[in-house]
Write a protein that holds these residues in place. Sequence first.
Motif, mmCIF file in Angstrom:
data_model
loop_
_atom_site.group_PDB
_atom_site.id
_atom_site.type_symbol
_atom_site.label_atom_id
_atom_site.label_comp_id
_atom_site.label_asym_id
_atom_site.label_seq_id
_atom_site.Cartn_x
_atom_site.Cartn_y
_atom_site.Cartn_z
ATOM 1 N N LEU A 146 0.681 -1.065 0.018
ATOM 2 C CA LEU A 146 -0.188 0.071 -0.463
ATOM 3 C C LEU A 146 0.745 1.144 0.280
ATOM 4 O O LEU A 146 0.747 2.474 -0.468
ATOM 5 N N ARG A 147 2.200 1.361 0.892
ATOM 6 C CA ARG A 147 2.714 2.545 0.759
ATOM 7 C C ARG A 147 3.407 2.957 -1.057
ATOM 8 O O ARG A 147 3.316 3.945 -1.201
ATOM 9 N N ARG A 148 3.076 1.853 -1.864
ATOM 10 C CA ARG A 148 4.047 1.868 -3.467
ATOM 11 C C ARG A 148 2.871 3.302 -3.429
ATOM 12 O O ARG A 148 2.957 3.793 -4.963
ATOM 13 N N VAL A 149 1.875 2.489 -3.415
ATOM 14 C CA VAL A 149 0.815 3.638 -4.412
ATOM 15 C C VAL A 149 0.154 4.618 -3.078
ATOM 16 O O VAL A 149 -0.507 5.499 -3.994
ATOM 17 N N GLY A 150 0.597 4.838 -2.593
ATOM 18 C CA GLY A 150 0.863 6.108 -1.433
ATOM 19 C C GLY A 150 -0.404 6.211 -0.308
ATOM 20 O O GLY A 150 -0.102 7.178 0.546
ATOM 21 N N PHE A 151 -0.819 4.939 0.241
ATOM 22 C CA PHE A 151 -1.197 4.691 1.142
ATOM 23 C C PHE A 151 -0.640 4.252 2.327
ATOM 24 O O PHE A 151 0.304 3.987 2.464
ATOM 25 N N GLY A 152 -1.062 4.779 3.232
ATOM 26 C CA GLY A 152 -0.288 4.203 4.433
ATOM 27 C C GLY A 152 0.366 5.698 5.167
ATOM 28 O O GLY A 152 0.922 5.318 6.020
ATOM 29 N N ARG A 153 0.310 7.111 5.227
ATOM 30 C CA ARG A 153 1.052 8.274 5.063
ATOM 31 C C ARG A 153 0.545 9.319 5.629
ATOM 32 O O ARG A 153 0.648 10.485 5.168
ATOM 33 N N MET A 154 -0.774 9.408 6.090
ATOM 34 C CA MET A 154 -1.404 9.486 6.702
ATOM 35 C C MET A 154 -1.230 10.182 8.302
ATOM 36 O O MET A 154 -0.552 9.334 8.517
ATOM 37 N N PRO A 155 -1.993 11.217 8.262
ATOM 38 C CA PRO A 155 -1.705 11.735 9.388
ATOM 39 C C PRO A 155 -2.220 11.079 10.536
ATOM 40 O O PRO A 155 -3.537 10.449 10.308
#
Length: 65
Positions: free
Chosen positions: A22-31
């Motif tokens: 999921l980090r490769r697609v941009g998910f998981g870097r939320m506040p």
Amino acid sequence: MLKWLLTLVIALLLIGVLTPWLRRVGFGRMPGDITIERDGRQYSFPIGSTILLSLVASLIFWMLR
């Protein structure tokens, strides 16, 4: 309430397992997402992402009803 708690725990576990992909697609870097790096290991607690995923899933199920 027990169903929602169980759903939240399962969603948290699934997102925790799928975090590298999921980090490769941009998910998981939320506040609200917590990442701890210690002794060469990385531990992720995607609390903000889990809440967002739960809200999206609830919206989809509400619309299908």
